[in-house]
Design a protein around this motif. Structure first.
Motif: not given
Length: 158
Positions: A77-78, A106-114, A133-136
């Motif tokens: 569910f979103l 979370h917070g440990q990678l160069p990409v955003v993670t939930p 996370l933002p985006g589609r």
């Protein structure tokens, strides 16, 4: 807990997740794989309403207006700021792994993670609530046009 890369990493479900909530086993159906596929495939949100209400009330996460995600192995569910995933009993081992992985990366990678907001058990089922996370969504493979190849590559392709 065991150290990994200088961080303590949960070793088992008991290290990162709350115990089974035995007071709420009837919220989600007791299903085998085939029954789950039928239930999940129906796209109906009604069977999940009590479980969503429980997560909202007990975890303090606003889920008003949450809608079923159209794809995926689990029922998802979103909501505006959160994603809630319900994991059936026959995949509960993957639920524990995903919970631990979300908490670890979370917070440990160069990409955003939930960010893992909550996890728990409703009878034999697991749930994971995470930050949206933002985006589609990219959807399922093949639903969108494939990007055009840059012209030097296109020439090589033929």
């Amino acid at each position: 807990m065991f150290p990994l890369g200088g961080r303590a990493y949960p070793r088992a479900e008991a290290d990162c997740l709350p115990p089974t909530l035995s007071a709420v086993p009837a919220m989600l159906p007791d299903v085998d794989y085939d029954a789950y596929q039928r239930l999940h495939g129906s796209g109906d949100a009604a069977p999940w309403a009590a479980a969503l209400s429980h997560v909202e009330e007990h975890e303090g996460i606003v889920l008003a207006g949450a809608r079923r995600a159209p794809h995926g192995r689990n029922v998802v569910f979103l909501a505006r700021d959160a994603v809630v995933k319900f994991v059936p009993p026959f995949w509960i081992h993957m639920w524990a792994n995903e919970c631990a992985a979300l908490a670890h990366v979370h917070g440990q990678l160069p990409v955003v993670t939930p960010r893992l907001r909550a996890s728990g058990r409703l009878g034999d089922w697991g749930y994971i609530a995470m930050e949206k996370l933002p985006g589609r969504s990219l959807g399922r493979r093949g639903e969108f046009e494939e990007p055009a190849l840059p012209s030097p590559l296109a020439e090589l392709q033929g």
